[in-house]
Scaffold this motif. Sequence first.
Motif, short mmCIF file in Angstrom:
data_model
loop_
_atom_site.label_atom_id
_atom_site.label_comp_id
_atom_site.label_asym_id
_atom_site.label_seq_id
_atom_site.Cartn_x
_atom_site.Cartn_y
_atom_site.Cartn_z
N MET A 1 0.85 -1.17 0.00
CA MET A 1 0.00 0.00 0.00
C MET A 1 0.89 1.23 0.00
SD MET A 1 -3.00 1.19 2.64
CE MET A 1 -4.09 -0.17 2.24
N GLY A 2 0.51 2.23 -0.80
CA GLY A 2 1.27 3.46 -0.91
C GLY A 2 0.83 4.48 0.12
N VAL A 3 0.92 5.73 -0.25
CA VAL A 3 0.55 6.83 0.62
C VAL A 3 -0.96 7.07 0.52
CG1 VAL A 3 0.89 9.30 1.03
CG2 VAL A 3 2.82 7.88 0.33
N LEU A 4 -1.59 7.29 1.67
CA LEU A 4 -3.02 7.57 1.71
C LEU A 4 -3.25 9.03 2.07
CD1 LEU A 4 -4.27 4.42 3.65
CD2 LEU A 4 -4.22 4.78 1.19
N LYS A 5 -4.32 9.60 1.54
CA LYS A 5 -4.69 10.98 1.83
C LYS A 5 -6.15 10.99 2.28
CE LYS A 5 -4.67 15.61 -0.01
NZ LYS A 5 -4.18 16.52 -1.03
N VAL A 6 -6.49 11.95 3.13
CA VAL A 6 -7.86 12.09 3.63
C VAL A 6 -8.40 13.47 3.26
CG1 VAL A 6 -9.32 12.12 5.69
CG2 VAL A 6 -7.39 10.54 5.56
N ILE A 7 -9.61 13.49 2.71
CA ILE A 7 -10.30 14.75 2.45
C ILE A 7 -11.61 14.74 3.25
CG2 ILE A 7 -9.31 15.16 0.17
CD1 ILE A 7 -11.89 14.04 -1.06
N GLU A 8 -12.10 15.91 3.52
CA GLU A 8 -13.34 16.03 4.28
C GLU A 8 -14.43 16.60 3.37
OE1 GLU A 8 -14.72 18.02 8.51
OE2 GLU A 8 -12.61 17.85 8.00
N ILE A 9 -15.58 15.95 3.39
CA ILE A 9 -16.69 16.35 2.53
C ILE A 9 -17.97 16.46 3.36
CG2 ILE A 9 -18.17 15.59 0.63
CD1 ILE A 9 -15.85 14.53 -0.76
N LEU A 10 -18.73 17.50 3.08
CA LEU A 10 -20.05 17.65 3.69
C LEU A 10 -21.08 17.28 2.63
CD1 LEU A 10 -19.48 21.11 5.38
CD2 LEU A 10 -19.24 18.86 6.41
N ALA A 11 -22.01 16.40 2.98
CA ALA A 11 -23.03 15.97 2.02
C ALA A 11 -24.38 15.89 2.70
CB ALA A 11 -22.66 14.61 1.43
N ALA A 28 -17.41 12.49 -4.51
CA ALA A 28 -15.94 12.48 -4.45
C ALA A 28 -15.35 11.60 -5.56
CB ALA A 28 -15.46 11.99 -3.09
N SER A 29 -16.00 10.49 -5.86
CA SER A 29 -15.46 9.55 -6.85
C SER A 29 -15.47 10.12 -8.27
CB SER A 29 -16.21 8.22 -6.80
OG SER A 29 -17.54 8.38 -7.24
N LYS A 30 -16.16 11.24 -8.48
CA LYS A 30 -16.13 11.88 -9.80
C LYS A 30 -14.75 12.45 -10.12
CE LYS A 30 -21.01 13.15 -9.78
NZ LYS A 30 -21.97 14.27 -9.74
N THR A 31 -14.01 12.86 -9.09
CA THR A 31 -12.69 13.45 -9.31
C THR A 31 -11.57 12.75 -8.56
OG1 THR A 31 -13.08 15.05 -7.53
CG2 THR A 31 -13.63 15.76 -9.76
N VAL A 32 -11.89 11.91 -7.60
CA VAL A 32 -10.88 11.23 -6.79
C VAL A 32 -10.87 9.74 -7.14
CG1 VAL A 32 -10.19 10.63 -4.44
CG2 VAL A 32 -11.14 12.89 -4.92
N LYS A 33 -9.69 9.21 -7.42
CA LYS A 33 -9.54 7.78 -7.75
C LYS A 33 -9.04 7.02 -6.51
CE LYS A 33 -10.23 8.54 -12.17
NZ LYS A 33 -11.58 8.97 -12.37
N HIS A 34 -9.24 5.74 -6.52
CA HIS A 34 -8.69 4.82 -5.50
C HIS A 34 -9.22 5.10 -4.09
CE1 HIS A 34 -6.07 3.67 -8.76
NE2 HIS A 34 -5.56 4.90 -8.81
N ILE A 35 -10.52 5.40 -3.97
CA ILE A 35 -11.12 5.60 -2.65
C ILE A 35 -11.10 4.28 -1.90
CG2 ILE A 35 -13.25 6.15 -1.41
CD1 ILE A 35 -13.87 8.19 -3.61
N ILE A 61 -13.02 11.01 3.68
CA ILE A 61 -12.82 10.01 2.64
C ILE A 61 -11.32 9.77 2.46
CG2 ILE A 61 -13.09 9.52 0.17
CD1 ILE A 61 -15.77 10.94 0.34
N THR A 62 -10.92 8.51 2.56
CA THR A 62 -9.51 8.13 2.42
C THR A 62 -9.29 7.52 1.05
OG1 THR A 62 -9.43 7.67 4.80
CG2 THR A 62 -7.65 6.75 3.45
N PHE A 63 -8.21 7.96 0.40
CA PHE A 63 -7.88 7.41 -0.91
C PHE A 63 -6.36 7.26 -1.04
CE2 PHE A 63 -8.11 11.96 -1.32
CZ PHE A 63 -7.05 12.32 -2.15
N GLU A 64 -5.96 6.38 -1.94
CA GLU A 64 -4.54 6.12 -2.17
C GLU A 64 -4.01 7.04 -3.26
OE1 GLU A 64 -1.52 2.37 -2.91
OE2 GLU A 64 -3.68 2.04 -3.00
N ILE A 65 -2.86 7.61 -3.00
CA ILE A 65 -2.20 8.48 -3.98
C ILE A 65 -1.35 7.62 -4.90
CG2 ILE A 65 -0.57 10.36 -4.30
CD1 ILE A 65 -1.46 11.44 -1.60
N GLU A 66 -1.50 7.84 -6.21
CA GLU A 66 -0.70 7.08 -7.18
C GLU A 66 0.74 7.54 -7.15
OE1 GLU A 66 -2.58 7.69 -10.95
OE2 GLU A 66 -4.13 6.22 -10.53
N ASP A 67 1.65 6.60 -7.40
CA ASP A 67 3.08 6.94 -7.49
C ASP A 67 3.41 7.58 -8.81
OD1 ASP A 67 3.61 5.97 -4.99
OD2 ASP A 67 4.09 3.97 -5.69
#
Length: 67
Positions: A1-11, A28-35, A61-67
């Motif tokens: 597993m690579g580096v993970l990033k977290v964003i905060e969303i209000l829905a 979020a999945s419209k613009t963020v990959k690998h959730i 929402i946590t997602f993996e950052i591509e290398d």
Amino acid sequence: MGVLKVIEILANSNKGWEDAARNAVAHASKTVKHIKSVYIQEQSATVTNGEITSYRVNAKITFEIED
């Protein structure tokens, strides 16, 4: 597993908190990959004339950052 990033969303949703969480991930999945996961930090609702009219979630929402 690579580096993970977290964003905060209000829905929100008119149906319920689970639907609001689904809306957060769908949007979020419209613009963020690998959730990888979603964490619901807070739940709230708006009330009009004594009835709940909108359900809200604060989602992390946590997602993996591509290398």
